[in-house]
Design a protein around this motif. Structure first.
Motif, PDB file in Angstrom:
ATOM      1  N   GLN A 145      38.641  39.505  35.770  1.00 35.07           N
ATOM      2  CA  GLN A 145      39.844  39.007  36.458  1.00 35.07           C
ATOM      3  C   GLN A 145      39.943  37.484  36.370  1.00 35.07           C
ATOM      4  O   GLN A 145      38.936  36.779  36.418  1.00 35.07           O
ATOM      5  CB  GLN A 145      39.820  39.425  37.929  1.00 35.07           C
ATOM      6  CG  GLN A 145      40.092  40.910  38.138  1.00 35.07           C
ATOM      7  CD  GLN A 145      40.155  41.265  39.617  1.00 35.07           C
ATOM      8  OE1 GLN A 145      39.788  40.461  40.496  1.00 35.07           O
ATOM      9  NE2 GLN A 145      40.637  42.479  39.910  1.00 35.07           N
ATOM     10  N   LYS A 147      41.493  34.377  38.463  1.00 37.96           N
ATOM     11  CA  LYS A 147      41.858  34.129  39.852  1.00 37.96           C
ATOM     12  C   LYS A 147      42.386  32.703  40.011  1.00 37.96           C
ATOM     13  O   LYS A 147      42.018  31.813  39.241  1.00 37.96           O
ATOM     14  CB  LYS A 147      40.650  34.352  40.771  1.00 37.96           C
ATOM     15  CG  LYS A 147      40.122  35.774  40.715  1.00 37.96           C
ATOM     16  CD  LYS A 147      38.920  35.948  41.623  1.00 37.96           C
ATOM     17  CE  LYS A 147      38.377  37.379  41.531  1.00 37.96           C
ATOM     18  NZ  LYS A 147      37.207  37.575  42.412  1.00 37.96           N
ATOM     19  N   PHE A 151      41.181  32.272  44.964  1.00 45.22           N
ATOM     20  CA  PHE A 151      40.466  33.492  44.549  1.00 45.22           C
ATOM     21  C   PHE A 151      41.345  34.737  44.620  1.00 45.22           C
ATOM     22  O   PHE A 151      40.877  35.844  44.845  1.00 45.22           O
ATOM     23  CB  PHE A 151      39.204  33.723  45.400  1.00 45.22           C
ATOM     24  CG  PHE A 151      38.216  32.595  45.309  1.00 45.22           C
ATOM     25  CD1 PHE A 151      37.420  32.422  44.205  1.00 45.22           C
ATOM     26  CD2 PHE A 151      38.135  31.670  46.346  1.00 45.22           C
ATOM     27  CE1 PHE A 151      36.537  31.361  44.141  1.00 45.22           C
ATOM     28  CE2 PHE A 151      37.247  30.612  46.273  1.00 45.22           C
ATOM     29  CZ  PHE A 151      36.445  30.440  45.165  1.00 45.22           C
ATOM     30  N   LYS A 152      42.650  34.502  44.399  1.00 48.74           N
ATOM     31  CA  LYS A 152      43.576  35.625  44.349  1.00 48.74           C
ATOM     32  C   LYS A 152      43.743  36.035  42.894  1.00 48.74           C
ATOM     33  O   LYS A 152      44.011  35.196  42.041  1.00 48.74           O
ATOM     34  CB  LYS A 152      44.913  35.195  44.932  1.00 48.74           C
ATOM     35  CG  LYS A 152      45.946  36.331  44.953  1.00 48.74           C
ATOM     36  CD  LYS A 152      47.256  35.844  45.535  1.00 48.74           C
ATOM     37  CE  LYS A 152      48.309  36.964  45.515  1.00 48.74           C
ATOM     38  NZ  LYS A 152      49.605  36.513  46.073  1.00 48.74           N
ATOM     39  N   PRO A 153      43.609  37.340  42.559  1.00 46.77           N
ATOM     40  CA  PRO A 153      43.720  37.783  41.179  1.00 46.77           C
ATOM     41  C   PRO A 153      45.083  37.496  40.607  1.00 46.77           C
ATOM     42  O   PRO A 153      46.119  37.762  41.244  1.00 46.77           O
ATOM     43  CB  PRO A 153      43.471  39.281  41.258  1.00 46.77           C
ATOM     44  CG  PRO A 153      42.745  39.497  42.547  1.00 46.77           C
ATOM     45  CD  PRO A 153      43.273  38.451  43.494  1.00 46.77           C
TER      46      PRO A 153
END
Length: 479
Positions: A145, A147, A151-153
């Motif tokens: 992933q 981010k 730390f949001k995908p």
């Protein structure tokens, strides 16, 4: 056993070498697998660090829709820097951007399989590596992933990686070349060592084998006096030595039994031969006693007939006793230097038969021997030859020949008589065996003992109704 030990050691060395090569190949493959795995991880970490830097410096809002614009030119730069293909997918698996120059983003582009998307989202590290073999080449493809700073995908980073094992293949090839060289040298040493050890281990067994092959009931057998390093071989040696002791005891008992049996048979034969003349003697005496008349004018003639009959039977008994005595004990040898040719020719002078002929290629063959016993051998063989020829036969012929062959003198007595029948050939030298109507059958047995006493041999060749040839071979014992 020596061959088995030798082959076993060679097989063990071959198996060890094969195992060594197999383990080395497995080790190289594991090293290559770990190398590619770690290299992909390092590439992935470096690219993600670079991606995070691009995301932190971009002026576009950080969302999925802006990823193609953010990496419009940067993705090619990143691909060139890290020398790796880079693909960016949405969280649903749709391709957003690729570093492939000829790739166009449209509806035909294949998405990421759903199971991979689920594995990436469900894993703790938010990462999954898919491994496939295409045309025999292993391909690794990592999915992880992307981010934002919170730390949001944002999407899924895909890094296809083709494993290049040429380095390790070259290493394996060089290793096998070095291994074959070392193995060839080891094999030569192994052959020599295996042969030495096999010979050393089986040396005691070879000694035992030779002794067993030499073991015979008719001779003095020697024991094995070696001390082996193996308990089993020592047990075998003890068993063999014990067998030798028992064999010697058995041979002694057998010889004693055979002697006793022989003398029993001989005693029976002598008793039978003595009884034969006793019966006519008894009848003659009884008849003379019954018919005796002192006034008979023919008394003197009858007394002479009676005396002749008694003397004749007494002579028969005397000849039986003499024959038995001659067989039971050989006369003392009075060895002297003599010419065999001369003695044999002299022995024939007592025979009046004109069909006896003497031949010799030599005028003189000197040896040391008892003259009387040599004469006895010749006279007995010639007498048997004369008796083997029927009286009614016209072409009677006996040839006595003396010749020298290397260190032996050969005396042959050949006749053209009736020969020896097949069933009697094996028994011709047996004591008390005879094919004649008279005699005890001890003649050939006696001369065989004489000849063997001088380390010689007597053999014969015969053809029924054509004749027989006796061959006497005696060593020439020069003075």
């Amino acid at each position: 056993l020596r061959i088995r030990i030798f082959l076993s050691m060679i097989v063990l060395i071959l198996i060890a070498s094969i195992l060594m090569a197999s383990i080395s190949v497995i080790q190289f493959k594991n090293e290559a697998r770990r190398y590619h795995q770690e290299r992909l991880e390092r590439k992935e970490d470096a690219i993600k660090e670079h991606i995070n830097y691009v995301l932190s410096t971009t002026t576009y809002p950080l969302n999925v829709k802006n990823l193609p614009y953010i990496f419009k030119d940067k993705i090619h730069e990143l691909s060139d820097i890290h020398n790796l293909e880079i693909n960016i997918y949405s969280l649903e698996g749709k391709l957003l951007k690729s570093s492939k120059a000829s790739f166009s983003v449209d509806s035909i582009s294949p998405p990421v399989p759903k199971y991979i998307v689920k594995l990436v989202q469900s894993s703790i590290e938010k990462r999954y590596v898919d491994i496939k073999s295409i045309d025999g080449v292993k391909n690794r493809s990592s999915f992880s992933q992307i981010k934002d700073d919170k730390f949001k995908p944002l999407g899924i980073l895909n890094l296809p990686y083709v494993e290049d094992d040429s380095f390790y293949e070259n290493e394996i090839q060089e290793f096998f070349i070095r291994l074959s060289q070392v193995y060839f040298f080891m094999l030569i040493i192994a052959f020599a060592l295996a042969y030495f050890l096999a010979s050393y281990i089986t040396q005691s067994l070879k000694t035992i084998s030779d002794k067993i092959n030499e073991t015979s009931l008719n001779q003095k057998n020697e024991k094995i006096v070696i001390e082996a390093n193996s308990r089993e071989i020592n047990s075998l040696i003890k068993a063999y030595n014990a067998m030798v002791d028992k064999l010697e005891e058995s041979a002694t008992m057998l010889a004693q039994s055979e002697r006793e049996q022989a003398w029993r048979e001989m005693a029976k034969q002598v008793a039978h031969e003595i009884k034969n003349p006793l019966t006519p003697m008894r009848l003659t005496v009884q008849s003379f006693q019954r018919k005796f008349d002192s006034k008979d004018p023919n008394l003197k003639q009858k007394l002479d007939d009676y005396t002749k009959t008694i003397i004749q039977q007494i002579d028969t008994m005397s000849s039986v006793a003499s024959a038995f005595s001659n067989f039971a004990s050989m006369p003392a040898q009075q060895n002297e230097t003599l010419n065999v040719v001369e003695v044999v020719e002299f022995s024939l002078d007592i025979f009046n038969e004109e069909y006896i002929h003497f031949k010799s290629d030599e005028e003189e063959i000197i040896t040391i021997m008892d003259r009387t016993q040599l004469v006895r051998i010749i006279t007995n063989l010639v007498k048997n030859a004369i008796q083997a020829i029927p009286n009614e036969q016209d072409d009677k012929l006996i040839i006595v020949a003396v010749n020298k062959y290397e260190n032996e003198v050969k005396i042959t007595v050949k006749d053209n008589g009736i020969g020896i029948e097949q069933e009697n050939i094996e028994r011709i030298f047996e004591p008390k065996f005879t094919t004649k109507n008279s005699g005890m059958g001890l003649g050939l047995g006696i001369i065989k003992n004489i000849i063997e006493n001088y380390k010689g041999t007597i053999t014969f060749e015969t053809e029924y109704r054509k004749g027989t040839t006796f061959i006497v071979s005696l060593p020439i014992i020069e003075n």
